[in-house]
Structures are given as structure tokens and as C-alpha cells.
Write a protein that holds these residues in place. Structure first.
Motif, mmCIF file in Angstrom:
data_model
loop_
_atom_site.group_PDB
_atom_site.id
_atom_site.type_symbol
_atom_site.label_atom_id
_atom_site.label_comp_id
_atom_site.label_asym_id
_atom_site.label_seq_id
_atom_site.Cartn_x
_atom_site.Cartn_y
_atom_site.Cartn_z
ATOM 1 N N ARG A 1 0.699 -1.212 -0.010
ATOM 2 C CA ARG A 1 0.088 0.036 -0.054
ATOM 3 C C ARG A 1 0.823 1.423 -0.012
ATOM 4 N N MET A 2 2.047 1.207 -0.669
ATOM 5 C CA MET A 2 2.749 2.504 -0.864
ATOM 6 C C MET A 2 1.830 3.384 -1.824
ATOM 7 N N ALA A 3 1.712 4.665 -1.356
ATOM 8 C CA ALA A 3 0.912 5.751 -1.890
ATOM 9 C C ALA A 3 1.200 7.153 -1.508
ATOM 10 N N LEU B 1 12.804 -8.418 2.857
ATOM 11 C CA LEU B 1 11.642 -7.509 2.464
ATOM 12 C C LEU B 1 11.189 -7.947 1.289
ATOM 13 N N GLU B 2 9.677 -7.870 1.116
ATOM 14 C CA GLU B 2 9.113 -8.310 -0.058
ATOM 15 C C GLU B 2 8.121 -7.491 -0.631
ATOM 16 N N LEU B 3 7.819 -6.969 -1.677
ATOM 17 C CA LEU B 3 6.847 -6.402 -2.161
ATOM 18 C C LEU B 3 6.293 -6.807 -3.546
ATOM 19 N N HIS B 4 5.054 -6.271 -3.808
ATOM 20 C CA HIS B 4 4.440 -6.617 -5.100
ATOM 21 C C HIS B 4 4.410 -5.285 -5.787
ATOM 22 N N ALA B 5 5.118 -4.725 -6.674
ATOM 23 C CA ALA B 5 5.505 -3.415 -7.326
ATOM 24 C C ALA B 5 4.718 -3.336 -8.461
ATOM 25 N N GLN B 6 3.747 -2.266 -8.589
ATOM 26 C CA GLN B 6 3.206 -2.002 -9.857
ATOM 27 C C GLN B 6 4.310 -1.652 -10.683
ATOM 28 N N LEU B 7 4.251 -2.055 -12.255
ATOM 29 C CA LEU B 7 5.194 -2.073 -12.916
ATOM 30 C C LEU B 7 5.737 -0.808 -13.219
ATOM 31 N N LEU C 1 11.772 2.526 -8.881
ATOM 32 C CA LEU C 1 11.836 3.103 -7.479
ATOM 33 C C LEU C 1 12.368 2.216 -6.600
ATOM 34 N N TYR C 2 11.830 1.144 -6.473
ATOM 35 C CA TYR C 2 12.330 -0.035 -5.685
ATOM 36 C C TYR C 2 13.696 -0.615 -6.130
ATOM 37 N N ALA C 3 13.948 -0.966 -7.199
ATOM 38 C CA ALA C 3 15.327 -1.092 -7.576
ATOM 39 C C ALA C 3 16.283 -0.143 -7.248
ATOM 40 N N LYS C 4 16.207 1.053 -7.241
ATOM 41 C CA LYS C 4 17.076 2.118 -6.637
ATOM 42 C C LYS C 4 17.340 1.906 -5.329
ATOM 43 N N GLN D 1 -0.769 -4.761 -13.455
ATOM 44 C CA GLN D 1 0.105 -5.547 -13.583
ATOM 45 C C GLN D 1 1.314 -5.255 -12.459
ATOM 46 N N HIS D 2 1.693 -6.030 -11.745
ATOM 47 C CA HIS D 2 2.658 -6.151 -10.777
ATOM 48 C C HIS D 2 3.859 -7.284 -10.901
ATOM 49 N N ILE D 3 4.965 -7.069 -10.113
ATOM 50 C CA ILE D 3 5.945 -7.965 -10.401
ATOM 51 C C ILE D 3 6.402 -7.924 -8.448
ATOM 52 N N THR D 4 6.711 -9.068 -8.287
ATOM 53 C CA THR D 4 7.339 -9.404 -6.932
ATOM 54 C C THR D 4 8.800 -8.951 -6.982
ATOM 55 N N MET D 5 9.185 -8.354 -5.673
ATOM 56 C CA MET D 5 10.517 -7.810 -5.629
ATOM 57 C C MET D 5 11.057 -8.112 -4.011
#
Length: 146
Positions: A76-78, A108-114, A119-122, A138-142
Motif C-alpha cells: 500500500r505505498m501511495a 523484505l518483499e513487495l508487489h510493485a506496480q510495473l 523506485l524499488y530497484a533504486k 500489472q505487478h511484479i514481486t521484488m
């Protein structure tokens, strides 16, 4: 700038988090409200972070910790539209990561909107698995080891 943290689902901080999530996910992205706040147990179990500027809430994220497995799920990152592009998501992620480390969470795990995976890769998150759909987006697990 101030980040407030709560587990209290009756607190003003939590209600600020819900207002932001409703604006971003429900109104802007069309996620059904029932999916956005689908599980009261998760809401009550999560640690909610809210970023304030001059008393106004601009961003939120939550952490579901599984201390038995020493893992945490970021959800729920917003960030409100008027707060985007100002680094608020970075500040929230840094605060959440420090909190996770101090709670002895190892991964830590998250489901990132594509659209947000950069942002999360940084922040050191790596993509795991295949793209999937969640709430019509669409999401991807990170994941990130701490």
C-alpha cells in the motif's frame, strides 16, 4: 517533514493512511474499495507509516511482518498526486527499512506496480518471478535482503 507510525486502526494516523490509499488506489487507479481494505486482520496486524509535511499527510506505506520467518511484506505505498516527484516515497522506504532492521527482519518483499519498479530497484530490490495481475494492475514481486 515527519513520519508517524501506528498499529492502531482507530488512530488519526491510520485514518490519514486510509484517506491517501482511497485517493490513490480507489479514485485514481480504480481499485474497488473492498479490495483496497479487504482484510481487517492484516490492517490491524500491519505497521502503518504516514509522511506529513506541515501537518498534512502526503504519503503512506504499510509493513506486514512475519517475525517467525524474519520477513516483511511491504504494501500500500501511495503518495498523493501533489506530492509525487518530491522524494516522499524514498523517505518512506528508508524509514520502513530502518524499522524492519530494528525489528530483526532479514528480508523484505513487495508487489510493485510495473510503473514503480524503478523506485524499488533504486532501494536495492530485485525482481523475482513473472509479471502478474493484482486488482486489474500489472505487478511484479521484488525482494531485498537486509
Amino acid at each position: 517533514m515527519e513520519i508517524k507510525i501506528t498499529r492502531d486502526t482507530m488512530s488519526d494516523i491510520y485514518f490519514d493512511a486510509l484517506r491517501i490509499r482511497n485517493q490513490v488506489f480507489v479514485k485514481e487507479q480504480g481499485v474497488p474499495y473492498e479490495l483496497e481494505v479487504e482484510n481487517p486482520v492484516e490492517e490491524a496486524s500491519a505497521v502503518h507509516f504516514v509522511l506529513y509535511i506541515d501537518g498534512k499527510a502526503y504519503g503512506t506505506v504499510r509493513l506486514l511482518a512475519n517475525l517467525d520467518k524474519k520477513s516483511g511484506l511491504i504494501q500500500r505505498m501511495a503518495i498523493l498526486k501533489e506530492g509525487r516527484g518530491k522524494g516522499y516515497a524514498n523517505v518512506l522506504l528508508c524509514q520502513l527499512t530502518e524499522f524492519a532492521k530494528s525489528s530483526n527482519i532479514d528480508i523484505l518483499e513487495l508487489h510493485a506496480q510495473l510503473s514503480a519498479r524503478g523506485l524499488y530497484a533504486k532501494h536495492g530490490f530485485s525482481e523475482v518471478g513473472e509479471v502478474f495481475e493484482e486488482a486489474g494492475i500489472q505487478h511484479i514481486t521484488m525482494e531485498k535482503a537486509l
